[in-house]
Write an enzyme that holds these catalytic residues in place. Structure first.
Site, PDB file in Angstrom:
ATOM      1  N   PRO A 289       0.876  -1.239  -0.020  1.00  0.00           N
ATOM      2  CA  PRO A 289       0.135   0.052  -0.040  1.00  0.00           C
ATOM      3  C   PRO A 289       0.877   1.243  -0.063  1.00  0.00           C
ATOM      4  O   PRO A 289       2.106   1.282   0.290  1.00  0.00           O
ATOM      5  CB  PRO A 289      -0.815  -0.145   1.297  1.00  0.00           C
ATOM      6  N   PRO A 290       0.112   2.359  -0.345  1.00  0.00           N
ATOM      7  CA  PRO A 290       1.154   3.695  -0.363  1.00  0.00           C
ATOM      8  C   PRO A 290       1.536   4.016   1.243  1.00  0.00           C
ATOM      9  O   PRO A 290       1.016   3.797   1.967  1.00  0.00           O
ATOM     10  CB  PRO A 290       0.227   4.633  -0.869  1.00  0.00           C
TER      11      PRO A 290
ATOM     12  N   VAL B 155       4.098   3.022   2.715  1.00  0.00           N
ATOM     13  CA  VAL B 155       4.671   2.114   3.618  1.00  0.00           C
ATOM     14  C   VAL B 155       6.151   2.133   3.550  1.00  0.00           C
ATOM     15  O   VAL B 155       6.930   1.107   4.149  1.00  0.00           O
ATOM     16  CB  VAL B 155       4.145   0.414   3.452  1.00  0.00           C
ATOM     17  N   GLY B 156       6.910   2.810   2.824  1.00  0.00           N
ATOM     18  CA  GLY B 156       8.557   3.103   2.728  1.00  0.00           C
ATOM     19  C   GLY B 156       8.892   2.178   1.578  1.00  0.00           C
ATOM     20  O   GLY B 156      10.220   2.101   1.667  1.00  0.00           O
ATOM     21  N   LYS B 157       8.113   2.038   0.536  1.00  0.00           N
ATOM     22  CA  LYS B 157       8.858   1.374  -0.629  1.00  0.00           C
ATOM     23  C   LYS B 157       9.871   2.119  -1.191  1.00  0.00           C
ATOM     24  O   LYS B 157      11.001   1.830  -1.516  1.00  0.00           O
ATOM     25  CB  LYS B 157       7.890   0.961  -1.520  1.00  0.00           C
TER      26      LYS B 157
ATOM     27  N   SER C 288     -14.445 -12.618  -1.666  1.00  0.00           N
ATOM     28  CA  SER C 288     -14.188 -12.827  -0.048  1.00  0.00           C
ATOM     29  C   SER C 288     -15.232 -12.218   0.624  1.00  0.00           C
ATOM     30  O   SER C 288     -15.370 -12.383   1.871  1.00  0.00           O
ATOM     31  CB  SER C 288     -13.022 -12.162   0.116  1.00  0.00           C
TER      32      SER C 288
ATOM     33  N   LYS D   8      -5.821  -7.673   5.873  1.00  0.00           N
ATOM     34  CA  LYS D   8      -7.169  -7.678   5.984  1.00  0.00           C
ATOM     35  C   LYS D   8      -7.242  -7.788   7.879  1.00  0.00           C
ATOM     36  O   LYS D   8      -7.926  -7.054   8.523  1.00  0.00           O
ATOM     37  CB  LYS D   8      -7.972  -8.824   5.818  1.00  0.00           C
TER      38      LYS D   8
END
Ligand code: ADP
Length: 836
Positions: A376-377, A379-381, A727, A770
């Protein structure tokens, strides 16, 4: 110029005011015209007029700063030069303008301005009457002596130049043939002088004064050349550095000047450019192309738009780091420390990155897979990418691919287009100036197929050693670049690209991890950015928790960082104002905002804030406003027909309320909310299963079919993200079971799982995200498919300990776990076991 002697200029002249320099009699100059007034003059006098007289215009050096030039006619400099316009070239690129080639004839004085618009016209008085000096007045001994000295200095200057250059030899001959009185003007326009100095020469109407003004300039130039020659002797290998002699000048159509470095004007530029091309250490193919272009450039007139294009191209080529690279300085132990220092948590990712770096250290030619961080955006990538660059001692460059819709963004425009330029990769390399930076490509998933195709060529180690940008049109070797890709989801990355990459998942953070990240990294970073110190501002852990739960809802930490930034800004303002507003004492006092202000007004002095300012919940509310996200879970589960599902989106996990209501009707099912096709199928499956099991669970409501005479409306509120995926099956069943039975679902339960028509629960993806979402929402129990049990390993132990997991393989188990006191069936339900 002896031909000047008989010149009689018209008594009315149109005036051209320009900042481009000072035109002196006897010299030729190229000037660019683009102001409205001057354009008008060119159009109506030069383009329409046909007589020789109409090509004589008055050239007034504009002394006003070009920045402050306005429509109004500035106060005119009283002395100007009448010039003969030899050439007019018009161009529309980069903006409409004319380039004029003007030869200066003689000085004039403006005696009366006749009109201002559309261009100024003035009555003028001719000042230089050259014949007067050549014929009479020989008696003036001082003038004679001055002119002799000047002549000798000029001869000395020319003698210092390279006589093998034809233009120099011609100048030498001219010195003897020109009347001496013209020399100050001619030489002042050739040697290196500032506009101010030239203006002084222009203003010197008296000949004696003119010699006096110009002589020091000439002497200065000679001294400069002497110095240059001395240093050149010290560096014999630099011999090729020819004295800058710009072609042209006294010879119409060309400009002439003596210049030590020639940096500021274009004549010598091609020589410089050629030198740069040779020094750029480019591969054979590129060098050939450059030399060819250079040859073309030399033959091109500068006013041609293509001249600029070709020049830009060559400049780009010489600036590229063809064989310039930084040396890697990799120390794995130091790298580990650095990665740990820069990033909290993300153990798995950091371990894999270190492995990757270690292998590279052992085998530097490794054509390894490209690392692709997916998560996700926030998160430190990208920031891990930056740390990798630091550990390797390499430059870092980030290319954001989100929103790129044209392949020329990556690959560049062909040079035939006006305004064409190279793509982002080549531009990036130019910016960093080395050919082995670390480049991250963010948002890999959000791009169109043609761009994927280009990326494939860029990233594939087998192909990228000869990446051809359309603008450069020669291959550039990208194999030294360390590419790191990042994406929010793998689903949208085409398989061919995915195949070339090693995907490393970067999941979202738990609340505890976020608190740690905030205190170790984000807060110190933001304090520094805002010029604050920990002695001035403190944010306690509880406040951080509040920010995380009440003001942000995200998997990463980007909003959190922004909120901390907002707090720092507010505090910085208070410090700047010297006010005292936030106090960590009694809340009642804090609420009385107005009172505080009044008090301050009364005292009339702004007291400095108490140190440190501690951000307590009240201060937090003051700065960030009322909480954005309240925990609404329990409030929403007060009616039957609501259940909490867990959804996965590229932004991380989310909790999702599924609501159902029933009304009289004909058994219709209405679905609303952001849903995809798979979701609709899940809803139909859920209804079918409930209908077939209605009797077992006593949902019949008297009749055989619970839906008889009833319409059902299912709604999936919250979030604009389309939730497509099977789901939600178990959640829909639970929600409908609650609606039909009239019982409330437990308010602390969230669930996920795919269902079959026979009531089995099948595994789903994204369990970690989730579960983290459920944990963020403070839920206590999470129902997941039995076969997803193994995925719990990825979840931090602290989160696991906080939650009660129910592993369900049938819908019966789901319902039993979702309702307080279970959801008993009337008859014992035949146990179906999943064989899948
Ligand atoms: P992404 O590329 O995943 O969208 P960024 O790399 O831009 O995210 O990170 C956003 C911000 O969060 C950066 O300032 C980064 O330093 C910070 N950040 C994210 N994760 C961590 C972490 N584990 N430790 C320290 N800072 C982090």
């Amino acid at each position: 110029m002896s031909s000047n002697s008989g010149i009689q200029i018209p008594s009315r002249l149109p005036l051209l005011c320009t900042h481009d320099g000072v035109l002196l009699p006897g010299s030729t100059m190229r000037i660019s015209v683009d102001t409205a007034r001057n354009m008008q003059l060119v159009k109506s006098r030069l383009l329409k007029g046909t007589s020789l007289q109409s090509t004589i215009i008055g050239f007034i050096p504009n002394t006003r700063d070009p920045e402050h030039d306005s429509d109004e006619l500035p106060s005119l400099h009283s002395i100007g030069t009448a010039g003969l316009v030899v050439q007019v070239v018009g161009s529309n690129w980069p903006k409409p303008h004319y380039t004029l080639l003007i030869t200066g004839l003689c000085r004039f004085r403006v005696t009366q301005l006749l009109r201002e618009k559309p261009f100024p016209v003035a009555k003028v008085e001719q000042l230089d009457k050259l014949e007067q000096y050549t014929e009479g007045d020989q008696a003036d001994g001082e003038l004679e002596e001055l002119s002799q000295r000047f002549y000798q200095a000029a001869v000395q200057l020319v003698g210092m130049l390279d006589m093998s250059v034809p233009v120099v030899a011609k100048l030498r001959r001219l010195l003897d043939s020109l009347p001496k009185e013209t020399l100050p003007d001619v030489l002042a326009s050739m040697i290196r002088t500032s506009n101010k100095e030239k203006l002084q020469v222009l203003d010197a109407v008296d000949l004696e004064e003119r010699f006096k003004k110009a002589l020091p300039l000439l002497t200065r130039q000679i001294e400069g050349l002497k110095l240059l020659q001395k240093t050149r002797k010290l560096r014999p290998d630099d011999d090729k550095r020819v004295l800058a002699i710009r072609k042209g000048g006294v010879f119409p159509g060309r400009q002439f000047s003596l210049d030590e470095d020639g940096e500021d004007e274009d004549g010598d530029d091609t020589a410089m450019l050629e030198k740069k091309v040779k020094a750029a250490a480019m591969p054979e193919a590129a060098l050939r192309v450059c030399l060819k272009e250079l040859k073309r450039l030399k033959k091109m007139p500068q006013s041609m738009p293509e001249y600029a294009l070709t020049r830009n191209y060559l400049e780009m080529m010489v600036e590229l780091p063809w064989s310039k690279s930084s040396t890697d300085c990799l120390d794995i132990r130091a790298a580990r420390v650095l990665l740990d220092n820069d990033h909290y948590a993300m153990e798995k990712l950091k371990r894999r990155v270190l492995e990757y770096l270690a292998v590279r250290q052992l085998k530097s030619t490794l054509k390894g897979p490209i690392l692709c961080f997916v998560g996700p955006p926030g998160v430190g990538k990208t920031s891990v990418g930056r740390s990798i660059a630091r550990t390797l001692g390499r430059e870092f460059h980030r290319i954001a691919l989100g929103g790129v819709c044209d392949q020329s963004d990556i690959r560049g425009h062909r040079r035939t287009y006006v305004g064409s330029m190279p793509g982002r990769i080549i531009n990036g390399l130019k910016t960093v100036g080395v050919n082995n930076p670390v480049m991250t490509k963010t948002n890999m998933g959000c791009i169109s197929p043609p761009i994927n195709c280009v990326l494939y060529q860029v990233l594939d180690p087998e192909q990228n050693h000869s990446f051809t940008d359309h603008y450069l049109n020669v291959p550039f070797d990208l194999s030294q670049v360390l590419f790191i890709a990042t994406a929010n989801t793998m689903a949208t990355i085409p398989p061919a690209l995915l195949d070339r990459m090693e995907v490393l998942q970067v999941p979202g953070y738990t609340q505890e991890e976020k608190v740690e990240i905030a205190h170790r990294h984000l807060i110190p970073h933001q304090l520094e950015q805002h010029g604050l110190t920990p002695q001035q501002l403190q944010i306690p852990q509880d406040t951080t928790k509040d920010i995380i739960s009440k003001y942000t809802r995200e998997a990463g930490v980007r909003s959190l960082e922004r909120k901390i930034g907002a707090i720092c800004r507010a505090v910085a303002v208070k410090f700047a104002e010297g006010h005292k507003v936030f106090r960590a004492e009694s809340p009642t006092e804090q609420h009385a905002d107005q009172n505080t202000e009044n008090k301050e007004e009364d005292s009339g002095i702004a007291a400095p804030p108490e140190m440190p300012i501690v951000i307590d919940p009240i201060a937090l509310k003051d700065i960030l406003g009322p909480p954005v996200f309240e925990m609404e879970v329990s409030e929403r589960l007060t009616l039957p027909g609501v259940a909490i599902g867990l959804a996965w989106t590229p932004m991380g996990g989310e909790i999702m309320f599924v609501e159902a209501s029933r009304m009289e009707g004909e058994g219709q099912l209405t679905l609303t909310g952001q849903l995809g096709d798979v979701m609709k199928e899940s809803a139909h499956l859920a209804i079918s299963w409930l209908r077939s099991n209605a009797k077992t669970y006593l949902l019949t409501n008297g009749s055989a079919d619970p839906l008889e005479g009833t319409d059902i409306h299912l709604h999936f509120p919250a979030g604009a993200v389309t939730k497509d995926g099977p789901s939600a099956g178990v959640t829909i069943v639970t929600c409908l079971a609650s609606l039909l039975s009239g019982r409330l679902v437990r308010s602390d339960v969230a669930m996920t799982g795919e269902i079959t028509l026979r009531g089995l629960v099948l595994p789903v993806g994204g369990i970690k995200d989730k579960v983290l979402a459920a944990h963020r929402a403070n839920l206590k129990r999470v129902i997941i498919p039995k076969r997803n049990e193994k995925d719990l390993e990825e979840i931090p132990p602290r989160v696991r300990a906080d939650l009660d997991f129910v592993f369900a393989s049938t819908l019966d188990e789901v319902l039993n776990a979702a309702f307080d006191g279970g959801f008993p069936a009337a008859v014992s339900h035949p146990q179906v076991v999943s064989k899948l």
